[in-house]
Design a protein around this motif. Structure first.
Motif, PDB file in Angstrom:
ATOM      1  N   TYR A  85       0.856  -1.193   0.000  1.00  0.00           N
ATOM      2  CA  TYR A  85       0.000   0.000   0.000  1.00  0.00           C
ATOM      3  C   TYR A  85       0.887   1.236   0.000  1.00  0.00           C
ATOM      4  O   TYR A  85       1.768   1.391   0.859  1.00  0.00           O
ATOM      5  N   THR A  86       0.631   2.140  -0.959  1.00  0.00           N
ATOM      6  CA  THR A  86       1.403   3.376  -1.057  1.00  0.00           C
ATOM      7  C   THR A  86       0.528   4.542  -0.607  1.00  0.00           C
ATOM      8  O   THR A  86      -0.449   4.892  -1.301  1.00  0.00           O
ATOM      9  N   PRO A  87       0.811   5.126   0.555  1.00  0.00           N
ATOM     10  CA  PRO A  87      -0.041   6.226   1.036  1.00  0.00           C
ATOM     11  C   PRO A  87       0.169   7.493   0.206  1.00  0.00           C
ATOM     12  O   PRO A  87       1.235   7.716  -0.375  1.00  0.00           O
ATOM     13  N   GLN A  88      -0.864   8.356   0.193  1.00  0.00           N
ATOM     14  CA  GLN A  88      -0.783   9.641  -0.475  1.00  0.00           C
ATOM     15  C   GLN A  88      -0.355  10.716   0.520  1.00  0.00           C
ATOM     16  O   GLN A  88      -0.331  10.497   1.730  1.00  0.00           O
ATOM     17  N   SER A  89      -0.039  11.875  -0.014  1.00  0.00           N
ATOM     18  CA  SER A  89       0.384  13.006   0.828  1.00  0.00           C
ATOM     19  C   SER A  89      -0.722  14.054   0.849  1.00  0.00           C
ATOM     20  O   SER A  89      -1.232  14.471  -0.199  1.00  0.00           O
ATOM     21  N   ALA A  92       0.153  17.363  -0.918  1.00  0.00           N
ATOM     22  CA  ALA A  92       0.322  17.414  -2.369  1.00  0.00           C
ATOM     23  C   ALA A  92      -0.639  18.432  -2.953  1.00  0.00           C
ATOM     24  O   ALA A  92      -1.742  18.646  -2.420  1.00  0.00           O
ATOM     25  N   THR A  95      -4.676  18.259  -3.033  1.00  0.00           N
ATOM     26  CA  THR A  95      -5.226  17.206  -2.177  1.00  0.00           C
ATOM     27  C   THR A  95      -6.102  17.778  -1.074  1.00  0.00           C
ATOM     28  O   THR A  95      -7.221  17.297  -0.830  1.00  0.00           O
ATOM     29  N   GLN A  98      -9.516  18.826  -2.120  1.00  0.00           N
ATOM     30  CA  GLN A  98     -10.436  17.733  -2.385  1.00  0.00           C
ATOM     31  C   GLN A  98     -11.200  17.311  -1.135  1.00  0.00           C
ATOM     32  O   GLN A  98     -12.327  16.815  -1.228  1.00  0.00           O
ATOM     33  N   PHE A 175      -8.824  12.808   5.460  1.00  0.00           N
ATOM     34  CA  PHE A 175      -7.774  12.215   4.626  1.00  0.00           C
ATOM     35  C   PHE A 175      -7.093  11.063   5.358  1.00  0.00           C
ATOM     36  O   PHE A 175      -6.896   9.974   4.804  1.00  0.00           O
ATOM     37  N   GLN A 179      -7.017   7.171   4.424  1.00  0.00           N
ATOM     38  CA  GLN A 179      -5.747   6.463   4.249  1.00  0.00           C
ATOM     39  C   GLN A 179      -5.697   5.210   5.122  1.00  0.00           C
ATOM     40  O   GLN A 179      -5.242   4.141   4.680  1.00  0.00           O
TER      41      GLN A 179
END
Length: 289
Positions: A85-89, A92, A95, A98, A175, A179
């Motif tokens: 699993y690659t988490p988002q920032s 960014a 983001t 959103q 967020f 995640q």
């Protein structure tokens, strides 16, 4: 001095074949003959019986529930999203926007309007008091209006900032929640895939064991049919093992006529000893020797 001549020693002519064993003949004992004959006849009949194969199933095979499990696991779709699993920032670009409330400004506008309304009420009240005091339009009014405008701007900025800060914090929390849900979903996907693979391998081993059992049973049946004639011969042989069934008679070489003569009354030596004195006495009487 005796006139009798000393007789020579008897001459022995041995027969080299006398007493030699010529043959041996075996036969059933009288007491066992009928029983053994009957037993051997029955044993021969049994040994010539054709092989009777078992025509039923050699193994139990798979059960109904096992077949259902095999079919179910065969139709099971393995997840294609297994992996890490690659988490988002959250920082960014784009983001945070959103996740923030898209109606944030609409929620702030009533609060800002109320602040302005309260500021207008305060300004009008101050103007009334200044008019009564005869100071309307003077420097005091200017100071009061300036202070009122500053307070209004401060409250508007504070309300707007607090609204955006709250929206940002809620967006960050949302967020992080998503995640965490994504990580948990990935872990569950991996766990499901690994469990499905393990169950597939387990049922595959069970299926292989059932097939191996059938192959082993078929091979055992083949070996039994192949070895059946040999076992029948061994069975016939076993009927005679350890039984004192036979009597034996022996035939020997008889002595020859010459051997019999040589062995009777001292043989030729004894015959010479018997007639030699008479011949000697007759010779003396005739010739005066």
């Amino acid at each position: 001095m005796s006139d009798t001549a000393t007789a020579p020693a008897p001459l022995k002519i041995p027969d080299p074949l006398a007493g030699a064993q010529l043959s041996t003949e075996s036969a059933l004992s009288n007491w066992a003959g009928p029983y053994v004959t009957d037993m051997l006849g029955k044993g021969q009949a049994l040994s010539e019986t054709p092989y009777q194969a078992y025509m039923g199933p050699l193994t139990a095979g798979a059960s109904t529930l096992q077949n259902q499990a095999f079919q179910g696991i065969a139709g099971l779709a393995m997840p294609s999203t297994m992996g890490g699993y690659t988490p988002q920032s959250f920082t960014a670009p784009g983001t945070a926007q959103q996740y923030m409330n898209p109606y944030l400004q609409q929620s702030l506008d009533p609060q800002l309007a109320e602040i302005r309304r309260q500021a207008d009420i305060t300004r009008l009240g101050d103007a009334g008091r200044l008019t009564k005091a005869g100071a309307y339009g003077g420097s005091r009014q200017a100071v009061m209006e300036s202070e009122g405008n500053r307070n209004l701007a401060t409250q508007l900025a504070r309300t707007t900032g607090e609204g955006y800060n709250t929206a940002y914090d809620k967006a960050a929390n949302q967020f992080n929640t998503e995640q965490g849900l994504g990580l948990n979903a990935q872990n569950l996907t991996n766990q499901y895939g690994l469990s499905a693979l393990g169950k597939t391998a387990e049922l595959g081993a069970t299926q292989r064991g059932i097939e191996s059992e059938g192959i082993a049973a078929d091979m055992a049946q083949f070996n039994q049919e192949r070895d059946f004639p040999y076992k029948q011969v061994q069975y016939q042989q076993s009927l005679l093992q350890g039984m004192p069934l036979a009597t034996q008679s022996y035939t020997y070489q008889q002595p020859s006529t010459l051997s019999n003569v040589a062995g009777t009354a001292g043989g030729l030596g004894g015959l010479y000893n018997a007639v030699a004195p008479g011949i000697s006495s007759l010779y003396k009487n005739l010739f005066g020797g």
